[in-house]
Design a protein around this motif. Structure first.
Motif, PDB file in Angstrom:
ATOM      1  N   ASN A 103      15.937   7.263  10.049  1.00 29.69           N
ATOM      2  CA  ASN A 103      16.560   8.626  11.354  1.00 29.69           C
ATOM      3  C   ASN A 103      17.715   9.417  10.039  1.00 29.69           C
ATOM      4  O   ASN A 103      18.775   9.569  10.570  1.00 29.69           O
ATOM      5  CB  ASN A 103      17.609   7.338  11.765  1.00 29.69           C
ATOM      6  CG  ASN A 103      16.947   6.471  12.643  1.00 29.69           C
ATOM      7  OD1 ASN A 103      15.456   7.134  12.895  1.00 29.69           O
ATOM      8  ND2 ASN A 103      17.224   6.287  14.205  1.00 29.69           N
ATOM      9  N   CYS A 143      19.044  14.695  12.924  1.00 24.75           N
ATOM     10  CA  CYS A 143      18.724  13.320  13.408  1.00 24.75           C
ATOM     11  C   CYS A 143      20.633  13.078  12.839  1.00 24.75           C
ATOM     12  O   CYS A 143      21.048  14.059  12.283  1.00 24.75           O
ATOM     13  CB  CYS A 143      18.633  12.129  12.460  1.00 24.75           C
ATOM     14  SG  CYS A 143      16.590  12.013  13.053  1.00 24.75           S
ATOM     15  N   ARG A 151      26.291   8.399  21.277  1.00 22.87           N
ATOM     16  CA  ARG A 151      25.032   7.462  21.156  1.00 22.87           C
ATOM     17  C   ARG A 151      25.083   7.252  19.420  1.00 22.87           C
ATOM     18  O   ARG A 151      24.736   6.471  18.633  1.00 22.87           O
ATOM     19  CB  ARG A 151      23.342   7.997  21.580  1.00 22.87           C
ATOM     20  CG  ARG A 151      23.331   7.859  23.232  1.00 22.87           C
ATOM     21  CD  ARG A 151      21.891   8.266  23.198  1.00 22.87           C
ATOM     22  NE  ARG A 151      21.606   8.323  24.966  1.00 22.87           N
ATOM     23  CZ  ARG A 151      20.635   8.281  25.058  1.00 22.87           C
ATOM     24  NH1 ARG A 151      18.683   8.091  25.011  1.00 22.87           N
ATOM     25  NH2 ARG A 151      20.750   7.844  26.744  1.00 22.87           N
ATOM     26  N   ASN A 152      25.504   8.117  18.499  1.00 28.08           N
ATOM     27  CA  ASN A 152      25.492   8.212  17.580  1.00 28.08           C
ATOM     28  C   ASN A 152      25.877   7.597  16.485  1.00 28.08           C
ATOM     29  O   ASN A 152      27.179   7.757  17.167  1.00 28.08           O
ATOM     30  CB  ASN A 152      25.213   9.642  16.742  1.00 28.08           C
ATOM     31  CG  ASN A 152      24.480   9.357  15.411  1.00 28.08           C
ATOM     32  OD1 ASN A 152      23.745   9.722  14.579  1.00 28.08           O
ATOM     33  ND2 ASN A 152      25.456  10.580  14.483  1.00 28.08           N
ATOM     34  N   VAL A 159      20.862   7.505  14.750  1.00 27.97           N
ATOM     35  CA  VAL A 159      19.871   7.725  15.906  1.00 27.97           C
ATOM     36  C   VAL A 159      19.069   9.009  16.046  1.00 27.97           C
ATOM     37  O   VAL A 159      20.343  10.019  15.291  1.00 27.97           O
ATOM     38  CB  VAL A 159      19.896   7.585  17.405  1.00 27.97           C
ATOM     39  CG1 VAL A 159      21.119   6.580  18.032  1.00 27.97           C
ATOM     40  CG2 VAL A 159      21.460   8.760  17.569  1.00 27.97           C
ATOM     41  N   CYS A 160      17.873   9.797  16.537  1.00 29.25           N
ATOM     42  CA  CYS A 160      17.494  11.160  16.659  1.00 29.25           C
ATOM     43  C   CYS A 160      17.199  11.499  18.031  1.00 29.25           C
ATOM     44  O   CYS A 160      16.917  11.004  18.769  1.00 29.25           O
ATOM     45  CB  CYS A 160      16.379  11.278  15.739  1.00 29.25           C
ATOM     46  SG  CYS A 160      15.568  10.447  13.970  1.00 29.25           S
ATOM     47  N   TRP A 220      17.480  13.819  24.992  1.00 26.46           N
ATOM     48  CA  TRP A 220      17.019  12.646  24.046  1.00 26.46           C
ATOM     49  C   TRP A 220      15.217  12.481  23.943  1.00 26.46           C
ATOM     50  O   TRP A 220      15.546  11.049  23.636  1.00 26.46           O
ATOM     51  CB  TRP A 220      17.791  11.321  24.863  1.00 26.46           C
ATOM     52  CG  TRP A 220      19.088  11.680  24.741  1.00 26.46           C
ATOM     53  CD1 TRP A 220      20.081  11.721  25.595  1.00 26.46           C
ATOM     54  CD2 TRP A 220      20.518  11.086  23.840  1.00 26.46           C
ATOM     55  NE1 TRP A 220      21.294  11.632  25.567  1.00 26.46           N
ATOM     56  CE2 TRP A 220      21.889  11.881  24.186  1.00 26.46           C
ATOM     57  CE3 TRP A 220      20.435  11.441  22.409  1.00 26.46           C
ATOM     58  CZ2 TRP A 220      22.191  11.151  23.953  1.00 26.46           C
ATOM     59  CZ3 TRP A 220      21.376  11.239  21.627  1.00 26.46           C
ATOM     60  CH2 TRP A 220      22.691  11.393  22.223  1.00 26.46           C
TER      61      TRP A 220
END
Length: 401
Positions: free
Chosen positions: A160, A210, A218-219, A225-226, A276
């Motif tokens: 990721n 990413c 979210r990251n 995350v990507c 997303w």
């Protein structure tokens, strides 16, 4: 004969990813390699890139033991062993023996043919130390990927994350050193070798972004995350205005001639469209986008971008497609695998060699950003030289060899 000092680290399996969670190094271990066997070829190595059914070798040896033919001992990963006599591509010319000092090293080459594709071989020439090499597979390929660690001073691996080819990474380091993601003087830069499903350049998936600030909420840097490739990454790839407007919408200009990057949306394989959503198989397979010089100079979409030079590629490597250490490509659907060998440099090594670390400010965005082309062409050979310097300590080996 060379002395090496090794320290081992272990990883806490309960950590969400291998980006973080590494324990402190253990005690230092000293190891010394043996002298090369007497009267045998020295510095045995591969010549050229991997091939499907052949391995080309080169080495040096003393003129006194150089001969027209040489015995090659081979074994493969299935346990088969055999030896064979080969004639040198460039036989020693004994008619001119008086030209050479008895200890002068002579360069020789051979080509071993009729091997099996996608197999590992242990090769020894004339009693030399063996080396392990592979033939190219018909269904996978290998790519060298370079990544500067972000938000950490540790090596942060590829799951990721985004990375780049060597020249594109030099451009990223030149153009992006604003201390937002990394600090050039302290951050490690790692060279990985990755085996993957995509055999040709057009087999890669669409690139995704990413571990970036656009994924806020979210990251987490320790569990990145990507997302659908973001506006700056698309402009680095010089997507045209039609592509940009379809994904990101038209630019909203401010009165001072600046603008802010708009969210870009992708459609996944189920038709769900959002920032997303990961397009196609980008959530399980390596994605690619090109990189151009000047790097991130064009900051507003256009139909064409004059006076640019292709300098390499950027990559996205999704965690969900990563093979573990015991898997082969295709096992349980995994599509890419980081090989066990990687090399690391630190930004201070670049600065010590004369790297121009002048920071460029890209924000807020304009129609045109800073042109870092001259800085990049100054820095690129320094980046190359620092990696080449590692060859003094570790025998050079191409990715996939």
């Amino acid at each position: 004969m060379q002395q090496y000092f090794l320290r081992l680290r272990s990883h806490n399996q309960s950590a969400p990813s291998i980006v973080r969670g590494w324990r402190a190094p253990g005690m230092t271990i000293s190891c010394t390699t043996k002298h090369s066997p007497h009267n045998t070829p020295l510095q045995l190595r591969r010549l050229g890139r991997p091939e499907l059914d052949a391995i080309s070798l080169q080495w040096e040896w003393e003129f006194a033991i150089c001969s027209e033919y040489v015995t090659v001992d081979l074994s493969d990963e299935l346990g088969s062993k055999w030896d064979q006599m080969y004639k040198l591509k460039n036989p020693c010319d004994t008619t001119f023996e008086e030209r050479y000092d008895s200890s002068q090293l002579i360069h020789s080459e051979i080509e071993i043919k009729n091997l099996t594709a996608g197999r590992m071989y242990s090769v020894s020439v004339g009693g030399s130390d063996p080396i392990v090499l592979r033939t190219l597979s018909e269904t996978t390929n290998f790519t060298a990927m370079y990544r500067v660690s972000e938000y950490t001073l540790e090596v942060d691996f590829l799951e990721n994350h985004n990375s780049a080819s060597r020249d594109a990474q030099a451009a990223f380091l030149t153009s992006t050193n604003d201390n937002l993601f990394f600090n050039l003087s302290t951050s490690p830069v790692t060279e990985y070798c990755v085996e993957h499903e995509a055999v040709n350049i057009n087999d890669f998936e669409q690139y995704v972004s990413c571990n970036g600030p656009e994924a806020e909420g979210r990251n987490k840097p320790d569990d990145p995350v990507c997302m659908c490739d973001v506006y700056p990454d698309r402009m680095i790839a010089l997507q045209n205005k039609t592509e940009m407007d379809a994904a990101c919408g038209p630019i909203k200009w401010n009165s001072d001639g600046t603008h802010s990057p708009t969210p870009c949306n992708c459609s996944d394989k189920f038709g769900i469209r959002s920032k997303w959503s990961l397009p196609g198989d980008s959530g399980t397979k390596i994605g690619r986008m090109p990189a151009w010089d000047p790097y991130f100079y064009y900051q507003a979409p256009a139909d064409t971008y004059p006076n640019v030079t292709y300098i390499g590629d950027n990559w996205s490597t999704p965690k969900n497609g990563s093979c573990n250490a015991t898997q082969s490509i295709g096992d349980e659907g995994c599509t890419w695998k980081r090989t066990s060998f990687a090399r690391v440099i630190h930004g201070q090594e670049l600065l010590d060699k004369g790297w121009n670390g002048t920071a460029s400010s890209h924000w807020p965005l304009h129609k045109f950003g800073p042109n870092t082309s001259a800085q990049y062409y100054h820095n690129r050979p320094i980046f190359e030289a620092v990696w080449s310097n590692l060859n003094k300590y570790l025998r050079p080996r191409c990715c996939g060899c």
